[in-house]
Scaffold this motif. Structure first.
Motif, PDB file in Angstrom:
ATOM      1  N   SER A 132       0.856  -1.199   0.000  1.00  3.52           N
ATOM      2  CA  SER A 132       0.000   0.000   0.000  1.00  3.52           C
ATOM      3  C   SER A 132       0.879   1.232   0.000  1.00  3.52           C
ATOM      4  CB  SER A 132      -0.875   0.016   1.255  1.00  3.52           C
ATOM      5  OG  SER A 132      -0.060   0.239   2.387  1.00  3.52           O
ATOM      6  N   GLY A 133       0.267   2.343  -0.341  1.00  2.42           N
ATOM      7  CA  GLY A 133       0.996   3.597  -0.342  1.00  2.42           C
ATOM      8  C   GLY A 133       1.608   3.896   1.024  1.00  2.42           C
ATOM      9  N   ALA A 134       0.810   3.734   2.069  1.00  2.00           N
ATOM     10  CA  ALA A 134       1.312   4.041   3.412  1.00  2.00           C
ATOM     11  C   ALA A 134       2.506   3.161   3.760  1.00  2.00           C
ATOM     12  CB  ALA A 134       0.190   3.861   4.441  1.00  2.00           C
ATOM     13  N   TYR A 160      -0.666  14.760   2.734  1.00  2.00           N
ATOM     14  CA  TYR A 160      -1.312  13.490   3.095  1.00  2.00           C
ATOM     15  C   TYR A 160      -0.382  12.351   2.708  1.00  2.00           C
ATOM     16  CZ  TYR A 160      -4.468   9.541   3.449  1.00  2.00           C
ATOM     17  OH  TYR A 160      -5.025   8.338   3.796  1.00  2.00           O
ATOM     18  N   HIS A 161      -0.092  11.468   3.665  1.00  2.00           N
ATOM     19  CA  HIS A 161       0.830  10.368   3.365  1.00  2.00           C
ATOM     20  C   HIS A 161       0.321   9.011   3.819  1.00  2.00           C
ATOM     21  CE1 HIS A 161       3.735  13.267   1.917  1.00  2.00           C
ATOM     22  NE2 HIS A 161       3.540  13.980   3.009  1.00  2.00           N
ATOM     23  N   GLY A 162      -0.898   8.934   4.403  1.00  2.00           N
ATOM     24  CA  GLY A 162      -1.448   7.631   4.749  1.00  2.00           C
ATOM     25  C   GLY A 162      -2.041   7.595   6.137  1.00  2.00           C
ATOM     26  N   GLU A 229       4.438  15.854  -1.563  1.00  2.00           N
ATOM     27  CA  GLU A 229       3.718  15.508  -2.791  1.00  2.00           C
ATOM     28  C   GLU A 229       3.950  16.644  -3.803  1.00  2.00           C
ATOM     29  OE1 GLU A 229      -0.586  14.540  -1.341  1.00  2.00           O
ATOM     30  OE2 GLU A 229       0.560  15.435   0.287  1.00  2.00           O
ATOM     31  N   ASP A 262       6.429  11.992  -2.766  1.00  2.00           N
ATOM     32  CA  ASP A 262       5.285  11.080  -2.655  1.00  2.00           C
ATOM     33  C   ASP A 262       4.433  11.287  -3.907  1.00  2.00           C
ATOM     34  OD1 ASP A 262       2.888   9.815  -2.205  1.00  2.00           O
ATOM     35  OD2 ASP A 262       2.729  10.400  -0.091  1.00  2.00           O
ATOM     36  N   ILE A 264       2.300   9.061  -5.000  1.00  2.00           N
ATOM     37  CA  ILE A 264       1.287   8.009  -4.936  1.00  2.00           C
ATOM     38  C   ILE A 264       0.031   8.418  -5.706  1.00  2.00           C
ATOM     39  CG2 ILE A 264      -0.288   6.813  -3.339  1.00  2.00           C
ATOM     40  CD1 ILE A 264       2.091   6.755  -1.339  1.00  2.00           C
ATOM     41  N   GLN A 265      -0.363   9.677  -5.574  1.00  2.00           N
ATOM     42  CA  GLN A 265      -1.565  10.132  -6.285  1.00  2.00           C
ATOM     43  C   GLN A 265      -1.230  10.731  -7.661  1.00  2.00           C
ATOM     44  OE1 GLN A 265      -5.672  12.631  -5.273  1.00  2.00           O
ATOM     45  NE2 GLN A 265      -4.557  11.634  -3.688  1.00  2.00           N
ATOM     46  N   LYS A 291      -1.224   3.723  -5.930  1.00  2.00           N
ATOM     47  CA  LYS A 291      -2.455   4.008  -6.667  1.00  2.00           C
ATOM     48  C   LYS A 291      -2.490   3.590  -8.153  1.00  2.00           C
ATOM     49  CE  LYS A 291      -4.699   7.084  -3.498  1.00  2.00           C
ATOM     50  NZ  LYS A 291      -4.003   7.862  -2.485  1.00  2.00           N
TER      51      LYS A 291
HETATM   52  C1  LIG Z   1      -3.456   7.601  -1.102  1.00  2.00           C
HETATM   53  C2  LIG Z   1      -2.196   8.249  -0.708  1.00  2.00           C
HETATM   54  C3  LIG Z   1      -1.333   7.668   0.238  1.00  2.00           C
HETATM   55  C4  LIG Z   1      -1.682   6.410   0.991  1.00  2.00           C
HETATM   56  O1  LIG Z   1      -1.798   5.303   0.132  1.00  2.00           O
HETATM   57  P1  LIG Z   1      -2.602   4.009   0.639  1.00  2.00           P
HETATM   58  O2  LIG Z   1      -2.414   3.021  -0.460  1.00  2.00           O
HETATM   59  O3  LIG Z   1      -4.006   4.436   0.853  1.00  2.00           O
HETATM   60  O4  LIG Z   1      -1.940   3.587   1.915  1.00  2.00           O
HETATM   61  C5  LIG Z   1      -0.149   8.318   0.509  1.00  2.00           C
HETATM   62  N1  LIG Z   1       0.196   9.452  -0.124  1.00  2.00           N
HETATM   63  C6  LIG Z   1      -0.590  10.027  -1.041  1.00  2.00           C
HETATM   64  C7  LIG Z   1      -0.148  11.271  -1.727  1.00  2.00           C
HETATM   65  C8  LIG Z   1      -1.821   9.447  -1.368  1.00  2.00           C
HETATM   66  O5  LIG Z   1      -2.629  10.042  -2.263  1.00  2.00           O
END
Ligand SMILES: *Cc1c(COP(=O)(O)O)cnc(C)c1O
Length: 447
Positions: A132-134, A160-162, A229, A262, A264-265, A291
Motif C-alpha cells: 500500500s501507499g502508506a 497526506y501520506h497515509g 507531494e 510522494d 502516490i496520487q 495508486k
Molecule cells: C493515497 C495516498 C497515500 C496512501 O496510500 P494508501 O495506499 O491508501 O496507503 C499516501 N500518499 C498520497 C499522496 C496518497 O494520495
C-alpha cells in the motif's frame, strides 16, 4: 489523439438512472454492511458496484454512473482494463504467492526494472515493492534513516501520506485521519507549504520560508528526510509555485537530507507526465508510488538512488505479500498500457477538455476561487466571493447534488472546499463533459 483500449464487453458509455439513488438492492446491501462492517469505514455513496469500465460504474440496481474519481486516482487505465484482466488471469493460474523473499519470481524484477526506467533521475536506481501507499512511505522513511544515520522527518502543511501510525503523523489534517488515534511517532515535523492562491508567495520565497522553519526548528544535522507531494492530493490539489520544489531539493542535496517525492496520487500519467516531478525537471532521491501503478491491484513501490536504496542492511526491507505476483503482473500490463496507448498525452487532452468546461462556469460564478491541477487531476477551489474564505458548505452541496444524479464527484482540501476530478483516462470526452456540466448545475442549484 490517443485512444484507450476498451474492454470487449464494454458497458454502454452513458449515464442512465433506472432507480433513485441508492436503489433498492443497494439499500438492502447497505443494511447488511452496517450490521457487518465497522461504522468507521465510511462510504462516499451508498451505492454498490457491479461492473466498471471506460468511464462508467454500473451499480447492482442497474444504474450507470459517470466516474470522475477512479477509486481515488487508482484506475487511471480504467477499471478491468483488458490487458490487466488478461495478465491477472494468466498469473493467477500459474501461482498466486511465493513470498519474494523465499522464492523470487520474474514479474517482481520486471516491475522494478520498469520503475527504474520510468521514474525521473538519470542516476543508477533500485526499487523495493510493498502493498500500500502508506507501507511504501514508511519504508521510504526507514531507507532515508538508514542512509543518513539521522532520525527526523519533515512533511508539509496540507500533506497526506497515509493512515498507519508513522504516515498518520506525517499527514497534516486532523479529522478524520488522526483525531483520537495518537500518540504519533516521534521526530515528525511540519513546514509551511507553497499555496499560491492563499499565500501569494513565489516558489523561491515559499521555499525560503519552509527552509527557515526546518533550520530553526529541526536542524539539518538531525533531518533524515523531507517528504512532499509534488501536487498535494488530499490536501486540495495544491500546486506549489514554480521554483518551490527545485529550491527544496537543492537545499536537501546541500545538507545530506533525503528528498522523498510522494507520487502516490500524482504518478503514472495522471498529471499529463509520467510523474509530476518531471514538470520542473527535479530528480528526487526517492519516489514513492502506488495508486495508479497496477490498474487497481494493491501494489506500491519505493524507487530511487541505488546508494540510498541499498543502505539498509540485507533483509532489512520486505514483507510477506510485498510485490505479490498477481499485482506485479497487473502492474506490467498497466505500465504497458500507459506507454502503448500514450496515456500521458490522453491525460493532457483530459486537462484541456476539463479546464475548458470548468472555465465556462468560472467565468460567470465568482464562487469559483481557482481552477487548478494538471492532466486528469483537476480541482476547483470554492470560496465566498467577498472574503475569499473557503466555502465547504457549497462544496459538499455540489458534490451531493452530483452524486444523487449519478456523477461520482470527490471533494478534498484541508478546509473541505475543493472539488477534485480524477477521471479514468478511459472516459469518453462526452461523458466527462456531461459530468462537469452537472457540477455547474449543482452550483446553480445552490446559488
Ligand atoms: C493515497 C495516498 C497515500 C496512501 O496510500 P494508501 O495506499 O491508501 O496507503 C499516501 N500518499 C498520497 C499522496 C496518497 O494520495
Amino acid at each position: 489523439m490517443s485512444v484507450v483500449e476498451l474492454a470487449v464487453d464494454q458497458l454502454p458509455q452513458e449515464r442512465k438512472l433506472v432507480t433513485d439513488l441508492p436503489g433498492p438492492k443497494s439499500v438492502e446491501l447497505m443494511a447488511r454492511k452496517e450490521a457487518a462492517v465497522s461504522t468507521a469505514v465510511g462510504n462516499l455513496m451508498p451505492v454498490f458496484a457491479q461492473k466498471i469500465n471506460g468511464g462508467v460504474v454500473l451499480d447492482i440496481d442497474g444504474n450507470s454512473l459517470i466516474d470522475l474519481g477512479s477509486g481515488i486516482a487508482v484506475t487511471t487505465v480504467g477499471s478491468s482494463a483488458p490487458r490487466v484482466v488478461e495478465a491477472v488471469q494468466q498469473q493467477v493460474a500459474e501461482f498466486t504467492h511465493t513470498c519474494f523473499m523465499v522464492t523470487p519470481y520474474e514479474p517482481y524484477v520486471a516491475v522494478a526494472e520498469a520503475l527504474n526506467r520510468l521514474t525521473p533521475g538519470t542516476f543508477d536506481k533500485r526499487t523495493a515493492l510493498f502493498n500500500s501507499g502508506a507501507e511504501a512511505v514508511e519504508n521510504a522513511v526507514k531507507i532515508a534513516r538508514a542512509a543518513t544515520g539521522k532520525t527526523a522527518v519533515v512533511a508539509f502543511d496540507h500533506g497526506y501520506h497515509g493512515r498507519t501510525n508513522l504516515t498518520m503523523g506525517l499527514t497534516s489534517k486532523n479529522v478524520p485521519y488522526k483525531d483520537g488515534f495518537g500518540p504519533f511517532a516521534p521526530e515528525i515535523y511540519r513546514a509551511p507549504m507553497s499555496y499560491p492562491l492563499r499565500d501569494g508567495l513565489s516558489g523561491p520565497e515559499a521555499a525560503a520560508r519552509a527552509i527557515t522553519t526546518v533550520e530553526s526548528q529541526i536542524g539539518a544535522n538531525n533531518l533524515a528526510a523531507m517528504i512532499i507531494e509534488p501536487i498535494q492530493g488530499e490536501g486540495g490539489f495544491i500546486e506549489p509555485a514554480p521554483g518551490f520544489l527545485p529550491a527544496l531539493l537543492a537545499w536537501c542535496r546541500e545538507n545530506d537530507v533525503i528528498f522523498i517525492a510522494d507520487e502516490i496520487q500524482t504518478g503514472f500519467a495522471r498529471t499529463g507526465a509520467m510523474f509530476a516531478c518531471e514538470n520542473e525537471g527535479i530528480e528526487p532521491d526517492l519516489i514513492v508510488t502506488a495508486k495508479g501503478i497496477a490498474g487497481g491491484l494493491p501494489l506500491a513501490a519505493v524507487t530511487g538512488r541505488a546508494d540510498v536504496m541499498n543502505s539498509p542492511k540485507a533483509g532489512g526491507l520486505g514483507g510477506t505479500y510485498g510485490g505479490n505476483p498477481i499485482a506485479c503482473a497487473a502492474a506490467l500490463a498497466t505500465i504497458k498500457t500507459y506507454e502503448q496507448d500514450n496515456l500521458v498525452e490522453r491525460a493532457r487532452e483530459v486537462e484541456t477538455v476539463a479546464k475548458g468546461r470548468l472555465q465556462l462556469w468560472a467565468d460567470t460564478d465568482p464562487r469559483v476561487g481557482q481552477i487548478r491541477g494538471r492532466g486528469a487531476m483537476i480541482a476547483v477551489e470554492l470560496v465566498e466571493p467577498a472574503t475569499g474564505k473557503p466555502d465547504a458548505k457549497l462544496t459538499s452541496s455540489i458534490a451531493s447534488y452530483c452524486r444523487a444524479r449519478g456523477v461520482i464527484v470527490l471533494s478534498c482540501g484541508t478546509f473541505g472546499n475543493v472539488l477534485r476530478f480524477l477521471p479514468p483516462l478511459s472516459i469518453p470526452n462526452e461523458l466527462l463533459l456531461e459530468g462537469l456540466a452537472e457540477v455547474e448545475a449543482g452550483a446553480r442549484a445552490n446559488a
